[in-house]
Design a protein around this motif. Structure first.
Motif, mmCIF file in Angstrom:
data_model
loop_
_atom_site.group_PDB
_atom_site.id
_atom_site.type_symbol
_atom_site.label_atom_id
_atom_site.label_comp_id
_atom_site.label_asym_id
_atom_site.label_seq_id
_atom_site.Cartn_x
_atom_site.Cartn_y
_atom_site.Cartn_z
ATOM 1 N N SER A 83 0.828 -1.215 0.000
ATOM 2 C CA SER A 83 0.000 0.000 0.000
ATOM 3 C C SER A 83 0.855 1.254 0.000
ATOM 4 O O SER A 83 0.447 2.284 -0.549
ATOM 5 C CB SER A 83 -0.951 0.009 1.204
ATOM 6 N N SER A 84 2.040 1.157 0.611
ATOM 7 C CA SER A 84 2.919 2.326 0.650
ATOM 8 C C SER A 84 4.283 1.907 1.176
ATOM 9 O O SER A 84 4.448 0.798 1.691
ATOM 10 C CB SER A 84 2.327 3.405 1.588
ATOM 11 N N ILE A 85 5.237 2.804 1.034
ATOM 12 C CA ILE A 85 6.486 2.669 1.777
ATOM 13 C C ILE A 85 6.592 3.889 2.683
ATOM 14 O O ILE A 85 6.063 4.955 2.364
ATOM 15 C CB ILE A 85 7.724 2.545 0.869
ATOM 16 N N THR A 86 7.262 3.702 3.796
ATOM 17 C CA THR A 86 7.481 4.819 4.711
ATOM 18 C C THR A 86 8.960 5.143 4.737
ATOM 19 O O THR A 86 9.796 4.266 4.975
ATOM 20 C CB THR A 86 7.006 4.466 6.134
ATOM 21 N N ASP A 87 9.261 6.402 4.456
ATOM 22 C CA ASP A 87 10.628 6.918 4.555
ATOM 23 C C ASP A 87 10.809 7.400 5.990
ATOM 24 O O ASP A 87 10.250 8.423 6.373
ATOM 25 C CB ASP A 87 10.781 8.047 3.532
ATOM 26 N N ASN A 88 11.554 6.622 6.788
ATOM 27 C CA ASN A 88 11.742 6.962 8.199
ATOM 28 C C ASN A 88 13.000 7.782 8.445
ATOM 29 O O ASN A 88 13.231 8.224 9.570
ATOM 30 C CB ASN A 88 11.824 5.680 9.039
ATOM 31 N N GLY A 89 13.810 7.935 7.409
ATOM 32 C CA GLY A 89 15.063 8.655 7.563
ATOM 33 C C GLY A 89 16.069 8.107 6.573
ATOM 34 O O GLY A 89 15.732 7.287 5.709
ATOM 35 N N THR A 90 17.304 8.533 6.700
ATOM 36 C CA THR A 90 18.337 8.081 5.773
ATOM 37 C C THR A 90 18.491 6.564 5.831
ATOM 38 O O THR A 90 18.769 5.990 6.892
ATOM 39 C CB THR A 90 19.680 8.746 6.130
ATOM 40 N N ASN A 96 4.826 -1.274 3.681
ATOM 41 C CA ASN A 96 3.519 -1.525 4.283
ATOM 42 C C ASN A 96 2.676 -2.386 3.343
ATOM 43 O O ASN A 96 2.492 -2.030 2.180
ATOM 44 C CB ASN A 96 2.807 -0.207 4.569
ATOM 45 N N ASP A 148 21.101 6.255 1.746
ATOM 46 C CA ASP A 148 20.046 6.096 0.753
ATOM 47 C C ASP A 148 20.629 5.426 -0.483
ATOM 48 O O ASP A 148 21.827 5.523 -0.745
ATOM 49 C CB ASP A 148 19.476 7.465 0.361
ATOM 50 N N TYR B 7 4.077 12.143 9.306
ATOM 51 C CA TYR B 7 3.744 12.042 10.728
ATOM 52 C C TYR B 7 5.020 12.103 11.556
ATOM 53 O O TYR B 7 6.127 11.909 11.048
ATOM 54 C CB TYR B 7 2.936 10.768 11.038
ATOM 55 N N ASP B 11 9.661 9.498 19.066
ATOM 56 C CA ASP B 11 11.008 9.979 19.394
ATOM 57 C C ASP B 11 11.320 11.308 18.716
ATOM 58 O O ASP B 11 12.449 11.793 18.774
ATOM 59 C CB ASP B 11 12.055 8.923 19.015
ATOM 60 N N ILE B 14 10.732 12.301 11.905
ATOM 61 C CA ILE B 14 9.664 12.469 10.935
ATOM 62 C C ILE B 14 9.657 11.297 9.961
ATOM 63 O O ILE B 14 10.708 10.915 9.434
ATOM 64 C CB ILE B 14 9.862 13.773 10.132
ATOM 65 N N SER B 15 8.489 10.744 9.729
ATOM 66 C CA SER B 15 8.338 9.715 8.698
ATOM 67 C C SER B 15 7.425 10.241 7.602
ATOM 68 O O SER B 15 6.484 10.997 7.868
ATOM 69 C CB SER B 15 7.754 8.429 9.289
ATOM 70 N N ILE B 16 7.736 9.809 6.399
ATOM 71 C CA ILE B 16 6.955 10.249 5.236
ATOM 72 C C ILE B 16 6.489 9.020 4.477
ATOM 73 O O ILE B 16 7.298 8.175 4.080
ATOM 74 C CB ILE B 16 7.794 11.154 4.320
ATOM 75 N N ILE B 17 5.192 8.919 4.282
ATOM 76 C CA ILE B 17 4.615 7.767 3.586
ATOM 77 C C ILE B 17 4.405 8.103 2.115
ATOM 78 O O ILE B 17 3.835 9.147 1.788
ATOM 79 C CB ILE B 17 3.280 7.350 4.240
ATOM 80 N N ASP B 36 -1.694 3.052 7.426
ATOM 81 C CA ASP B 36 -0.233 2.905 7.508
ATOM 82 C C ASP B 36 0.454 3.852 8.498
ATOM 83 O O ASP B 36 1.629 3.644 8.822
ATOM 84 C CB ASP B 36 0.377 3.068 6.109
ATOM 85 N N ARG B 58 18.326 14.715 6.020
ATOM 86 C CA ARG B 58 17.015 14.081 6.167
ATOM 87 C C ARG B 58 16.666 13.783 7.622
ATOM 88 O O ARG B 58 15.511 13.958 8.039
ATOM 89 C CB ARG B 58 16.984 12.775 5.332
ATOM 90 N N ASP B 59 17.633 13.308 8.385
ATOM 91 C CA ASP B 59 17.335 12.897 9.755
ATOM 92 C C ASP B 59 17.073 14.074 10.690
ATOM 93 O O ASP B 59 16.668 13.875 11.844
ATOM 94 C CB ASP B 59 18.476 12.027 10.303
ATOM 95 N N TRP B 61 14.998 16.589 9.700
ATOM 96 C CA TRP B 61 13.724 17.202 9.323
ATOM 97 C C TRP B 61 12.755 17.165 10.504
ATOM 98 O O TRP B 61 12.764 16.218 11.309
ATOM 99 C CB TRP B 61 13.086 16.453 8.149
#
Lengths: 158, 74
Positions: A83-90, A96, A148, B7, B11, B14-17, B36, B58-59, B61
């Motif tokens: 349904s998606s991917i989540t970019d949590n950081g580098t 998902n 990345d 969102y 901690d 920031i996460s980006i879907i 999600d 990025r970390d 943000w």
């Protein structure tokens, strides 16, 4: 055993779904070609196929897959049951699933990196582990620094 | 318009879907967000063009809590 000889099985006009088997079919269902088993669905609903393997054997399906670019503007090239991917950081992403896995014991294959950019990357499980709804993973350099990368390809089997 | 869901984790990161095209054929961006985004976390839906393509920091943000007004993860 009885036999019906026909060339084609089709639905009746206006009927869109074709069902083979019902409450009386408590065994397996097999399709043969050249009088050799090609596809079998056993009575536990396991799909088995030959396709050059030499005999019918259970197919363990890829339940989800994704190929995305993790550099610059993160973008998904294509996917299945994601349904998606989540970019949590580098170098830190979550895949998902659209339809959740039945448990967390599925297996994951990874491929990533790009020879012209950074080679020898490691893609693997993160400390967050797997869940039935998604899988979080890290991309790291040989020096164990998250990074990345332009090609992240994952497939999930169960 | 290509959309993203932002969102903030507990901690502070920031996460980006990024939704898939296959999901958008059967679900709205809000439905994907509700599914999600982790349970109880507030999110914001933005145009993809609003997300920087420069990931050098990025970390680092961040986003203000009062901007996360489009919903809460189920």
């Amino acid at each position: 055993m009885s036999k019906i000889l026909v060339d084609t099985i089709d639905t009746r006009s206006g009927t869109t779904n074709l069902t083979i088997g019902g409450s009386n079919n408590t065994g397996s269902t097999t399709i043969k070609t050249n009088n050799t088993d090609a596809v079998t669905i056993d009575n536990s609903q396991n799909l088995k196929f030959n396709s050059g393997y030499g005999s019918v054997a259970t197919a363990y399906g890829c339940r989800a897959w994704v190929n995305f670019n993790g550099i610059g503007t993160v973008a998904i090239r294509d996917s299945g049951n994601v349904s998606s991917i989540t970019d949590n950081g580098t170098g830190d992403y979550t895949v998902n699933f659209t339809v959740s896995m039945p448990d967390i014991n599925y297996t994951t294959t990874y491929a990533g990196g790009q020879k012209s950019a950074t080679w020898g990357l490691y893609l693997g499980y993160s400390s967050y582990g797997s869940s039935t709804s998604g899988h979080r993973f890290h991309v790291t350099t040989p020096a164990d620094a998250t990074t990345d990368t332009s090609f992240c390809s994952l497939a999930f089997f169960r | 318009m290509d959309k993203r869901i932002i969102y903030k984790n507990t901690d502070g990161t920031i996460s980006i879907i990024i939704p898939t095209n296959e999901a958008l054929q059967t679900m709205t961006i809000e439905q994907i967000a509700n599914k999600d985004v982790p349970t109880g976390l507030s999110y914001k839906i933005v145009n993809a063009s609003e997300i920087s393509s420069d990931r050098t920091f990025r970390d680092a943000w961040t986003i203000a809590d009062n901007e996360l007004t489009d919903g809460v993860g189920d």
